[in-house]
Design an enzyme around this catalytic site. Structure first.
Site, PDB file in Angstrom:
ATOM      1  N   GLU A  29       0.870  -1.174   0.000  1.00 20.46           N
ATOM      2  CA  GLU A  29       0.000   0.000   0.000  1.00 20.46           C
ATOM      3  C   GLU A  29       0.905   1.221   0.000  1.00 20.46           C
ATOM      4  OE1 GLU A  29      -3.105   0.015  -0.480  1.00 20.46           O
ATOM      5  OE2 GLU A  29      -3.507  -2.130  -0.264  1.00 20.46           O
ATOM      6  N   CYS A  66      -1.970   9.284   2.587  1.00 21.97           N
ATOM      7  CA  CYS A  66      -1.556   8.757   1.285  1.00 21.97           C
ATOM      8  C   CYS A  66      -2.555   9.058   0.178  1.00 21.97           C
ATOM      9  CB  CYS A  66      -1.300   7.258   1.371  1.00 21.97           C
ATOM     10  SG  CYS A  66      -2.727   6.307   1.931  1.00 21.97           S
TER      11      CYS A  66
END
Length: 456
Positions: free
Chosen positions: A210, A244
């Protein structure tokens, strides 16, 4: 290193003993995890405030509440997810049954980052537990209060041979990556993700990565400006932009640029006051290295709004930077802070070329009332996931898979997708012994004729 190796071996022994395989055991462990969070809730707020100056609101919405929702959903659906799935069998396999069994990988390594140090350590753990694995969690050394609390909570709640926390710096992570794990789940930066994948490849360990990237926020001429500005400000400046999937840069249609920027300024002051650094509840930058990196971007364009900073307390006010281009340093890497650079476009088709400068972002956001243009963006631009007329809210729906593509990541999780990530789908065909089909064998006289018919 030998202690780490022994720990992995002890977890392998527990896994191979079959204790984690049953539905009853998994549900009990998820319930224990939920009780742990409730028991430690006040200290969770305290530790996240010490590490990142996170407000109670931010901890509740982006860390604690998210985990509670994820656990509740998993407990509700786990029995169904664990069941073998029967699938169709072709006519050439007459008498057979085809099934997919759900097999846990074994001992998993979860490496979590500093920006959401509780959520991004325990969210993948929920999937690992649900799927029947054991787990070792390596939290970030940059959030010591939360990492210490995480270690204490896990140690008090679970057996070490089932789930444990190992703290340390980059060297500890390197040592862990040399061990024979059965699955690795990593959340963090692209450069470190490459190291994790390289290490895992040496032992052929499957991975989920991720990562991140420069997530664009596109605002078209027909967007509802007030809603767009409000939702952009929320998505960009929550956790001081250290997310993110935060909008990394604004790509706005030229004719509405000034109107949008003026409204963004209004919305910033509504949410954070005219000087968030003095509010006491505005998230700080994680350390002085990141602070200095961000402040150096101030000269990359014209500051339209903000630009104030406090190095002692590691705070940077929400800042809008105009007049940048793809040659600017601020556009060369993910910003990961409360700075929003602004670029413009004339026709929608131009946004494709902009996004190609930093391909396959983890998220993309598009504001427009035109459904045809919405579909064009969704179908023609490559990104991990995103929203139409909003930012970041796709993360809050555990029916949607969360993950990147290419440089923004490999694999996905949340809800059932977390269970699937930590599960190997084992294909099994159960053949009948009541009869045998002679045409499948090479000495069958009618075999070729029957097979040609079946395969048409």
């Amino acid at each position: 290193m030998s202690n780490f190796h022994d720990l992995v071996q002890n977890q392998k022994e527990m896994f191979h003993a079959g204790k984690t395989m049953t539905y009853t055991y998994r549900i009990h462990q998820l319930q224990k995890l939920q009780e742990m969070l409730n028991r430690y809730e006040p200290r969770i707020y305290e530790s996240l405030h010490k590490d990142l100056n996170k407000s109670t609101y931010e901890v509740l919405t982006t860390e604690f509440g998210f985990l509670q929702q994820e656990i509740n959903y998993t407990i509700k659906h786990l029995r169904e997810w664990m069941q073998p799935k029967k699938v169709k069998t072709p006519n050439s396999h007459k008498g057979a049954k085809s099934l997919i069994y759900k097999q846990p990988y074994g001992v998993t390594l979860i490496i979590s980052p500093w920006n959401y140090p509780l959520n991004l350590a325990l969210s993948p753990l929920i999937g690992a537990i649900a799927a029947g694995n054991t787990a070792i969690i390596k939290p970030s050394e940059l959030t010591p209060y939360t990492s210490d609390l995480l270690e204490e909570m896990i140690k008090e709640t679970f057996e070490e041979k089932y789930i444990t926390v190992i703290q340390g710096d980059r060297e500890v992570s390197q040592q862990l990556l040399d061990l024979p794990f059965d699955y690795i789940f990593f959340t963090g930066s692209v450069p470190v993700g490459k190291i994790v994948m390289e290490k895992a490849s040496q032992q052929l360990i499957p991975v989920t990565l991720e990562l991140g990237g420069k997530s664009p926020c596109i605002v078209d001429r027909d967007a509802k400006i007030e809603y767009a500005a409000r939702r952009i400000v929320w998505g960009k400046f929550v956790n001081a932009g250290q997310t993110c999937v935060a909008p990394d840069y604004l790509l706005v249609q030229e004719s509405i640029k000034q109107k949008l920027l003026d409204q963004i300024k209004i919305e910033i002051e509504k949410m954070y006051t005219s000087n968030p650094m003095e509010s006491g509840e505005y998230t700080k930058i994680i350390n002085k290295n990141h602070f200095d990196r961000l402040v150096n971007y101030f000269d990359e364009g014209e500051i339209y709004y903000g630009g104030e900073s406090d190095r002692t307390n590691q705070l940077i006010n929400p800042t809008i930077i105009d007049q940048v281009n793809w040659g600017s340093k601020i556009m060369q890497e993910e910003i990961f802070g409360p700075l929003l650079p602004v670029l413009t476009f004339d026709k929608l088709e131009e946004v494709h070329d902009h996004i190609e400068h930093s391909r396959n972002p983890l998220a993309l956001y598009y504001f427009s009332e035109n459904e045809k243009n919405q579909e064009w963006v969704i179908r023609n631009l490559s990104f991990g996931g995103g929203c139409i007329n909003d930012t970041m809210m796709h993360l809050g729906n555990n029916q949607l898979p969360f993950g990147g593509i290419g440089t923004s990541g490999i694999g996905k999780y949340h809800g059932k997708y977390s269970f699937d990530t930590f599960t190997h789908e084992k294909s099994v065909l159960k053949q009948t012994t009541a009869f045998d089909l002679a045409f499948r064998y090479p000495n069958s006289k009618m075999g070729r004729k029957i097979l040609k018919k079946l395969f048409k």
